[in-house]
Design a protein around this motif. Structure first.
Motif: not given
Ligand code: SF4
Ligand code: 13P
Length: 319
Positions: A96, A182, A275, A124
């Motif tokens: 992440c 994020c 993501c 996270n």
């Molecule tokens: Fe990380 Fe954002 Fe993906 Fe969640 S959505 S895993 S916070 S990068």
């Protein structure tokens, strides 16, 4: 010949799904998947949930093996809670970037600058950051966790500055924020969100608190992935613009087949913000990790034990 990145055919997908079910039985494994994973992963999972629900399932499971389709910090949390279980991930490189934006030595210095503060960390984050924190929270329980801290105590919060800023405003509480974000949620901008609202005047805008304030201030409802899902099920509205990772639209549509879900636009060229790390969990990697019993999550015992304490405090407070 199929290239490595070719999309498997429907028959191949069905075969892979069957193989996953067989391997789960062979290993006595539970498969946990986050709402942001691919639909075919959600379809074979035993539990699909947000970060809090998955941590709770990991805490309670009687299975011998936990297979975690999510990102690294989620599987690591499952291992912290289950030192004697084998914890497998389909792709060890599915990390992440928000968690990675908080390097341990820099965070240690931040903490040392405010020794009197309570250190609250978003789930996270790495096991090292958790081990340096007093209590963990997820987007589902963050309000409850912050409210449990006496009002006269100073708080440092990391790594997500948007969730932190949202909590400060909502709870009227000052906190020192780590400046992480994020990239999926940060990508939503007011201009494009307002254009989508004009284009779909009948739709309600709902948003995850990892979005920026310029987006959140237009949302009729802000909440964790689970809270957003619950809102769409219970609301009498028929149409929603959803400002979070669009993987959740699969479950929203499944739970409310007659309603319309519009992924919030990233910009005019990119109608959704995805993501990439969550999508690294593919069916073929899932089968391979269960067949090879690798990649496996491992942690030094001292670190695991230190990271466990703030997670336990969170689970006790949000029971
Ligand atoms: Fe990380 Fe954002 Fe993906 Fe969640 S959505 S895993 S916070 S990068
Ligand atoms: P939740 O699962 O708590 O909604 O968090 C969203 C997220 O970005 C997970 O990585």
């Amino acid at each position: 010949m199929l290239s490595q990145t070719a999309v498997p055919s429907t028959t191949a997908i069905d075969e892979l799904k069957l193989r996953v079910q067989e391997l789960k039985r062979e290993l006595n494994a539970i498969l946990l998947a986050h709402y942001y994973t691919l639909p075919e992963i959600q379809q074979v999972a035993d539990v699909v949930g947000d970060s809090l629900a998955l941590a709770r399932s990991a805490e309670k499971t009687g299975a011998d093996v936990i297979v975690f389709a999510g990102v690294w910090f989620m599987a690591e949390t499952a291992k912290i809670l289950n030192p004697d279980k084998l914890v497998l991930v389909p792709d060890a490189y599915a990390g992440c970037p928000l968690a990675d934006s908080c390097p341990v030595e820099e965070y240690r210095r931040f903490r040392l600058q405010h020794p009197e503060a309570v250190a609250v960390s978003y789930i996270n984050s790495s096991a090292e950051i958790k081990s340096l924190s007093d209590i963990i929270c997820t987007s589902s329980n963050a309000e409850r966790i912050i409210s449990s801290i006496p009002p006269d105590r100073k708080i440092i919060f990391g790594p997500d500055r948007n969730l932190g800023g949202y909590l400060m405003k909502k709870l009227g509480r000052d906190m020192l924020l780590w400046q992480g974000f994020c990239y999926v949620h940060e990508a939503f901008a007011e201009e494009h969100i307002l254009a989508a609202c004009r284009q779909h005047p009948e739709a309600l805008l709902i948003a995850h608190p990892e979005c920026r304030q310029e987006v959140l201030r237009h949302a009729v409802f802000t909440g964790s992935t689970q809270a957003l899902l619950d809102y769409t099920v219970s609301s009498s509205a028929q149409s929603f613009i959803v400002a979070t990772e669009p993987g959740i639209l699969f479950e929203m549509q499944r739970r409310s087949p007659g309603k319309t879900f519009i992924p919030a636009p990233k910009d005019t060229e990119n109608p959704r913000s995805v993501c990439k790390q969550m999508k690294q969990n593919t069916l073929d990697k899932l089968v391979r990790c269960m067949q090879e019993r690798a990649p496996e999550v491992t942690l030094p015992e001292e670190l695991r034990n230190a990271a466990l304490q703030p997670i336990k405090r969170m689970l006790e407070l949000s029971a």
